[in-house]
Design a protein around this motif. Structure first.
Motif, PDB file in Angstrom:
ATOM      1  N   ASP A   1     -15.539   0.244   3.395  1.00  0.00           N
ATOM      2  CA  ASP A   1     -16.919  -0.247   3.424  1.00  0.00           C
ATOM      3  C   ASP A   1     -16.944  -1.624   4.069  1.00  0.00           C
ATOM      4  O   ASP A   1     -16.094  -2.482   3.778  1.00  0.00           O
ATOM      5  CB  ASP A   1     -17.483  -0.341   2.007  1.00  0.00           C
ATOM      6  CG  ASP A   1     -17.953   0.998   1.467  1.00  0.00           C
ATOM      7  OD1 ASP A   1     -18.049   1.963   2.261  1.00  0.00           O
ATOM      8  OD2 ASP A   1     -18.226   1.079   0.250  1.00  0.00           O
ATOM      9  N   VAL A   2     -17.932  -1.841   4.933  1.00  0.00           N
ATOM     10  CA  VAL A   2     -18.123  -3.142   5.565  1.00  0.00           C
ATOM     11  C   VAL A   2     -19.606  -3.476   5.503  1.00  0.00           C
ATOM     12  O   VAL A   2     -20.451  -2.598   5.313  1.00  0.00           O
ATOM     13  CB  VAL A   2     -17.635  -3.148   7.023  1.00  0.00           C
ATOM     14  CG1 VAL A   2     -16.149  -2.836   7.104  1.00  0.00           C
ATOM     15  CG2 VAL A   2     -18.424  -2.172   7.894  1.00  0.00           C
ATOM     16  N   CYS A   3     -19.912  -4.752   5.668  1.00  0.00           N
ATOM     17  CA  CYS A   3     -21.312  -5.180   5.743  1.00  0.00           C
ATOM     18  C   CYS A   3     -21.449  -6.042   6.993  1.00  0.00           C
ATOM     19  O   CYS A   3     -20.905  -7.149   7.055  1.00  0.00           O
ATOM     20  CB  CYS A   3     -21.728  -5.960   4.497  1.00  0.00           C
ATOM     21  SG  CYS A   3     -23.500  -6.322   4.461  1.00  0.00           S
TER      22      CYS A   3
ATOM     23  N   PRO B   1     -25.007  -2.434   5.798  1.00  0.00           N
ATOM     24  CA  PRO B   1     -23.855  -1.625   5.391  1.00  0.00           C
ATOM     25  C   PRO B   1     -23.413  -0.651   6.477  1.00  0.00           C
ATOM     26  O   PRO B   1     -24.227  -0.108   7.222  1.00  0.00           O
ATOM     27  CB  PRO B   1     -24.373  -0.869   4.159  1.00  0.00           C
ATOM     28  CG  PRO B   1     -25.546  -1.662   3.679  1.00  0.00           C
ATOM     29  CD  PRO B   1     -26.163  -2.255   4.905  1.00  0.00           C
ATOM     30  N   ALA B   2     -22.109  -0.456   6.554  1.00  0.00           N
ATOM     31  CA  ALA B   2     -21.510   0.518   7.470  1.00  0.00           C
ATOM     32  C   ALA B   2     -20.140   0.884   6.918  1.00  0.00           C
ATOM     33  O   ALA B   2     -19.708   0.351   5.881  1.00  0.00           O
ATOM     34  CB  ALA B   2     -21.404  -0.056   8.881  1.00  0.00           C
ATOM     35  N   GLN B   3     -19.456   1.784   7.591  1.00  0.00           N
ATOM     36  CA  GLN B   3     -18.094   2.146   7.212  1.00  0.00           C
ATOM     37  C   GLN B   3     -17.191   2.140   8.441  1.00  0.00           C
ATOM     38  O   GLN B   3     -17.648   2.390   9.562  1.00  0.00           O
ATOM     39  CB  GLN B   3     -18.044   3.542   6.579  1.00  0.00           C
ATOM     40  CG  GLN B   3     -18.508   3.605   5.150  1.00  0.00           C
ATOM     41  CD  GLN B   3     -18.199   4.955   4.517  1.00  0.00           C
ATOM     42  OE1 GLN B   3     -18.085   5.975   5.184  1.00  0.00           O
ATOM     43  NE2 GLN B   3     -18.054   4.966   3.189  1.00  0.00           N
ATOM     44  N   VAL B   4     -15.927   1.833   8.206  1.00  0.00           N
ATOM     45  CA  VAL B   4     -14.901   2.010   9.223  1.00  0.00           C
ATOM     46  C   VAL B   4     -13.971   3.112   8.713  1.00  0.00           C
ATOM     47  O   VAL B   4     -13.459   3.021   7.591  1.00  0.00           O
ATOM     48  CB  VAL B   4     -14.114   0.718   9.483  1.00  0.00           C
ATOM     49  CG1 VAL B   4     -13.007   0.970  10.506  1.00  0.00           C
ATOM     50  CG2 VAL B   4     -15.036  -0.386   9.977  1.00  0.00           C
ATOM     51  N   ARG B   5     -13.778   4.116   9.539  1.00  0.00           N
ATOM     52  CA  ARG B   5     -12.908   5.226   9.169  1.00  0.00           C
ATOM     53  C   ARG B   5     -11.667   5.195  10.055  1.00  0.00           C
ATOM     54  O   ARG B   5     -11.782   5.132  11.289  1.00  0.00           O
ATOM     55  CB  ARG B   5     -13.657   6.549   9.325  1.00  0.00           C
ATOM     56  CG  ARG B   5     -14.883   6.633   8.395  1.00  0.00           C
ATOM     57  CD  ARG B   5     -15.703   7.888   8.612  1.00  0.00           C
ATOM     58  NE  ARG B   5     -16.904   7.872   7.778  1.00  0.00           N
ATOM     59  CZ  ARG B   5     -17.881   8.769   7.837  1.00  0.00           C
ATOM     60  NH1 ARG B   5     -17.781   9.789   8.708  1.00  0.00           N
ATOM     61  NH2 ARG B   5     -18.943   8.676   7.060  1.00  0.00           N
TER      62      ARG B   5
ATOM     63  N   GLN C   1     -22.378   4.251  10.935  1.00  0.00           N
ATOM     64  CA  GLN C   1     -23.547   3.725  10.224  1.00  0.00           C
ATOM     65  C   GLN C   1     -24.579   4.844  10.091  1.00  0.00           C
ATOM     66  O   GLN C   1     -24.897   5.512  11.080  1.00  0.00           O
ATOM     67  CB  GLN C   1     -24.138   2.519  10.967  1.00  0.00           C
ATOM     68  CG  GLN C   1     -25.121   1.706  10.159  1.00  0.00           C
ATOM     69  CD  GLN C   1     -25.446   0.385  10.837  1.00  0.00           C
ATOM     70  OE1 GLN C   1     -25.865   0.351  11.979  1.00  0.00           O
ATOM     71  NE2 GLN C   1     -25.238  -0.720  10.126  1.00  0.00           N
ATOM     72  N   ASP C   2     -25.060   5.063   8.876  1.00  0.00           N
ATOM     73  CA  ASP C   2     -26.016   6.148   8.597  1.00  0.00           C
ATOM     74  C   ASP C   2     -25.491   7.492   9.095  1.00  0.00           C
ATOM     75  O   ASP C   2     -26.242   8.331   9.617  1.00  0.00           O
ATOM     76  CB  ASP C   2     -27.373   5.848   9.239  1.00  0.00           C
ATOM     77  CG  ASP C   2     -28.027   4.607   8.641  1.00  0.00           C
ATOM     78  OD1 ASP C   2     -27.835   4.362   7.437  1.00  0.00           O
ATOM     79  OD2 ASP C   2     -28.714   3.886   9.387  1.00  0.00           O
ATOM     80  N   GLY C   3     -24.167   7.696   8.932  1.00  0.00           N
ATOM     81  CA  GLY C   3     -23.552   8.961   9.287  1.00  0.00           C
ATOM     82  C   GLY C   3     -23.317   9.179  10.768  1.00  0.00           C
ATOM     83  O   GLY C   3     -22.855  10.248  11.177  1.00  0.00           O
TER      84      GLY C   3
END
Length: 262
Positions: free
Chosen positions: A19-21, A69-73, A92-94
């Motif tokens: 999780d990242v912001c 909010p976003a994610q790094v995979r 971000q948002d899928g």
């Protein structure tokens, strides 16, 4: 923890998922700076790696993410004795917004066998700052760093571009912080687009950016030396060389971008 460390923090929530912001303080008139976004992704990539340093990164900018909010995979591809390879995706948002390939390794202090000489720069006392942006411009990135420019390379501000794609400046973070690989990720994309000095204006979105970490930087100011080889058909390239306070080559980058519309 500095503000930049906090703004690039990646928190592991699952295997290969962080999780990242995304911080609004790194915007350029709306879009977030590409170097900042790479730094966020590299926090996750290094955490997931058996090695300490992101020595090579290639990022494809598919869509501009927004602050929040976003994610790094992270998808590991291969790990060897001296380097590991992984795919990093900012989601971000899928939706995937940035796709990256990251090579990690562990750099040691070593004297170079060969190092090309640095380009001449005037002293910091002879260099100048850009004017502060207007409060409603959305140029929040400027407040995060200090840039002192070689005066001819910002002649475009007065309608006097040099006619060559170039930009040169001294760089450091606004909040006292020794440069590290994540600061270098920001630094390689910190200059105004080199096409400004060739007479173009307007937002110049990055399409692809590759950079290499060549050595761990010494404390102090960094020197950014930017140039380009070709402007054609609405596209331009930009190369940046980063030297540390000891004059060592610590990072190199090349990006392909679109010529903006003023």
């Amino acid at each position: 923890m500095t503000k930049f460390d906090e703004a690039t923090q990646a928190i592991k929530v699952d295997e290969g998922v962080y999780d990242v912001c995304l911080d609004p303080g790194y915007a350029i008139g709306g879009p977030l700076n590409g170097g900042y976004l790479m730094a966020v992704m590299l926090r996750a990539a290094v955490d997931a790696s058996p090695f300490e340093h992101p020595v090579s990164t290639t990022a494809q900018f598919l869509k501009a993410p927004i602050a929040g909010p976003a994610q790094v995979r992270i998808e590991p591809l291969k790990a060897g004795r001296t380097a590991a390879f992984a795919r990093a995706t900012l989601v971000q948002d899928g939706v995937a917004h940035i796709e990256g390939l990251v090579t990690t390794a562990t750099l040691n202090e070593a004297e170079p066998v060969y190092e090309a000489p640095a380009e001449d720069m005037p002293s910091r006392a002879e260099c100048v700052k850009l004017p502060d942006p207007k409060p409603d411009s959305g140029m929040t990135l400027n407040a995060q760093m200090e840039l002192l420019f070689d005066p001819p390379t910002i002649g475009w501000l007065k309608g006097e571009p040099t006619g060559r794609p170039e930009s040169r400046a001294y760089f450091r973070m606004a909040e006292p912080q020794d440069p590290d690989p994540y600061v270098l990720a920001l630094a390689v994309d910190a200059l105004p687009p080199v096409v400004f000095s060739a007479g173009a204006r307007g937002w110049a979105p990055t399409v692809e950016l590759t950079w290499h970490l060549r050595a761990l930087p010494a404390p102090g100011w960094l020197t950014l030396l930017g140039g380009g080889r070709l402007i054609s058909d609405g596209w331009f390239d930009e190369e940046v060389e980063v030297r540390d306070s000891a004059g060592r080559l610590v990072a190199q980058s090349r990006q392909l971008a679109r010529v903006g519309r003023g």
